[in-house]
Design a protein around this motif. Structure first.
Motif, PDB file in Angstrom:
ATOM      1  N   PHE A 193       3.706   9.618   2.007  1.00 38.27           N
ATOM      2  CA  PHE A 193       3.525   8.021   2.560  1.00 38.27           C
ATOM      3  C   PHE A 193       4.774   7.058   1.859  1.00 38.27           C
ATOM      4  O   PHE A 193       5.157   6.420   2.855  1.00 38.27           O
ATOM      5  CB  PHE A 193       2.480   7.616   1.534  1.00 38.27           C
ATOM      6  CG  PHE A 193       2.043   6.170   1.885  1.00 38.27           C
ATOM      7  CD1 PHE A 193       1.288   5.842   2.977  1.00 38.27           C
ATOM      8  CD2 PHE A 193       2.458   4.985   0.851  1.00 38.27           C
ATOM      9  CE1 PHE A 193       0.955   4.672   3.223  1.00 38.27           C
ATOM     10  CE2 PHE A 193       2.187   3.896   1.510  1.00 38.27           C
ATOM     11  CZ  PHE A 193       1.283   3.538   2.264  1.00 38.27           C
TER      12      PHE A 193
ATOM     13  N   HIS B 163      -2.349  -1.117  -2.289  1.00 44.19           N
ATOM     14  CA  HIS B 163      -2.593   0.062  -1.477  1.00 44.19           C
ATOM     15  C   HIS B 163      -4.035   0.414  -2.109  1.00 44.19           C
ATOM     16  O   HIS B 163      -4.388   0.506  -2.850  1.00 44.19           O
ATOM     17  CB  HIS B 163      -1.653   1.042  -1.660  1.00 44.19           C
ATOM     18  CG  HIS B 163      -0.386   0.854  -1.172  1.00 44.19           C
ATOM     19  ND1 HIS B 163       0.387   0.159  -1.591  1.00 44.19           N
ATOM     20  CD2 HIS B 163       0.294   1.082   0.133  1.00 44.19           C
ATOM     21  CE1 HIS B 163       1.712  -0.246  -1.137  1.00 44.19           C
ATOM     22  NE2 HIS B 163       1.451   0.663   0.139  1.00 44.19           N
TER      23      HIS B 163
ATOM     24  N   HIS C 273       7.109   4.760   4.441  1.00 44.39           N
ATOM     25  CA  HIS C 273       6.717   3.458   4.677  1.00 44.39           C
ATOM     26  C   HIS C 273       7.884   2.531   3.544  1.00 44.39           C
ATOM     27  O   HIS C 273       8.105   1.373   3.716  1.00 44.39           O
ATOM     28  CB  HIS C 273       5.627   3.041   3.929  1.00 44.39           C
ATOM     29  CG  HIS C 273       4.511   3.365   4.858  1.00 44.39           C
ATOM     30  ND1 HIS C 273       4.128   2.898   6.208  1.00 44.39           N
ATOM     31  CD2 HIS C 273       3.651   4.574   4.878  1.00 44.39           C
ATOM     32  CE1 HIS C 273       3.212   3.529   6.537  1.00 44.39           C
ATOM     33  NE2 HIS C 273       3.065   4.570   6.092  1.00 44.39           N
ATOM     34  N   TYR C 274       8.623   3.365   2.613  1.00 41.29           N
ATOM     35  CA  TYR C 274       9.641   2.817   1.751  1.00 41.29           C
ATOM     36  C   TYR C 274      10.946   3.733   1.718  1.00 41.29           C
ATOM     37  O   TYR C 274      11.416   4.182   0.826  1.00 41.29           O
ATOM     38  CB  TYR C 274       8.995   2.750   0.382  1.00 41.29           C
ATOM     39  CG  TYR C 274       8.180   1.846   0.185  1.00 41.29           C
ATOM     40  CD1 TYR C 274       8.314   0.548  -0.221  1.00 41.29           C
ATOM     41  CD2 TYR C 274       6.598   2.032   0.285  1.00 41.29           C
ATOM     42  CE1 TYR C 274       7.320  -0.510  -0.258  1.00 41.29           C
ATOM     43  CE2 TYR C 274       5.575   1.321   0.258  1.00 41.29           C
ATOM     44  CZ  TYR C 274       5.869  -0.169  -0.068  1.00 41.29           C
ATOM     45  OH  TYR C 274       5.065  -1.007  -0.210  1.00 41.29           O
TER      46      TYR C 274
ATOM     47  N   GLU D  83      -3.524   3.874   2.141  1.00 40.97           N
ATOM     48  CA  GLU D  83      -3.274   2.800   3.233  1.00 40.97           C
ATOM     49  C   GLU D  83      -2.657   1.723   2.478  1.00 40.97           C
ATOM     50  O   GLU D  83      -3.144   1.401   1.597  1.00 40.97           O
ATOM     51  CB  GLU D  83      -4.619   2.474   4.127  1.00 40.97           C
ATOM     52  CG  GLU D  83      -5.050   3.556   5.019  1.00 40.97           C
ATOM     53  CD  GLU D  83      -6.281   3.022   5.730  1.00 40.97           C
ATOM     54  OE1 GLU D  83      -6.423   1.849   5.684  1.00 40.97           O
ATOM     55  OE2 GLU D  83      -7.186   4.134   6.217  1.00 40.97           O
ATOM     56  N   ALA D  84      -2.150   0.803   3.206  1.00 38.09           N
ATOM     57  CA  ALA D  84      -1.627  -0.221   2.423  1.00 38.09           C
ATOM     58  C   ALA D  84      -3.029  -1.209   2.755  1.00 38.09           C
ATOM     59  O   ALA D  84      -3.731  -1.208   3.668  1.00 38.09           O
ATOM     60  CB  ALA D  84      -0.582  -1.233   3.346  1.00 38.09           C
TER      61      ALA D  84
END
Ligand SMILES: CC(C)(COP(=O)(O)OP(=O)(O)OC[C@H]1O[C@@H](n2cnc3c(N)ncnc32)[C@H](O)[C@@H]1OP(=O)(O)O)[C@@H](O)C(=O)NCCC(=O)NCCS
Length: 157
Positions: free
Chosen positions: A102, A45, A106-107, A5-6
């Protein structure tokens, strides 16, 4: 089950409890030293297991500007650690295996992620290899604690 998770403000109390052993400090430093690196381009993170924070890492979105071995479109993985009481249970490897999914979510504007790992830290290198990173067979010589292997994980779909 391991989840990335961030890091959010509510994780902070658990994050500052994370520590590595005395012998591992030269590879990542203390959590306090790591946290000062966070800014708008270096993102913290957490690694969660059973709803507990068991580990931490930074995603550096400007890595390619600072390390010539990383081509444009590369992220950097920094300060990857599992708290010492949680090490040796497969959590580090499981979290590395979660990384590509992930990061592509997210990126999406990036294609691959690089890291350097000290040649005197074979356990960490093994963990990254087990999680899907490849050894580029090149060394980075700019680290304060001696030569480092350069490793890469392509995650673009
Ligand atoms: C490196 C680190 C993240 C590994 O996390 P971990 O949860 O203990 O690792 P795992 O239990 O998932 O082990 C993954 C694999 O690495 C191996 N491994 C882990 N630590 C090892 C060690 N010290 N020596 C030898 N092998 C090791 C495991 O045997 C396992 O092998 P397998 O895939 O063949 O089963 C953790 O030891 C750590 O935080 N170290 C201190 C910080 C650090 O050095 N970070 C790296 C900076 S580049």
């Amino acid at each position: 089950m391991v989840r990335i998770e961030a890091m959010k403000h509510h994780h902070l109390d658990e994050v500052i409890q994370l520590s590595v052993s005395e012998e591992q400090l030269k590879f990542v430093g203390t959590i306090d030293e790591i946290l000062v690196n966070i800014d708008n381009v270096v993102h913290p993170h957490v690694i969660m297991s059973d709803d507990r924070v068991v580990g931490f890492f930074l995603i550096d979105t400007t890595y390619a500007n600072n390390y010539e071995f990383a081509e444009p479109g590369s992220l950097g993985l920094r300060a990857y650690l599992i708290g010492q009481q949680y090490q040796g249970q497969g959590l580090g490897k499981l979290a590395v295996q979660e990384l590509s999914g992930f990061l592509s979510l997210h990126y999406p504007q990036f294609q691959q992620i690089y890291l350097t790992v000290n040649c005197k830290n074979p356990g960490a290198k093994h963990c990254y290899l087990s999680g899907g990173f490849e050894d580029t067979e090149s060394l980075y010589l700019g680290g304060a604690a001696g030569p480092q292997h350069i490793m890469k994980l392509a995650f673009a779909q």
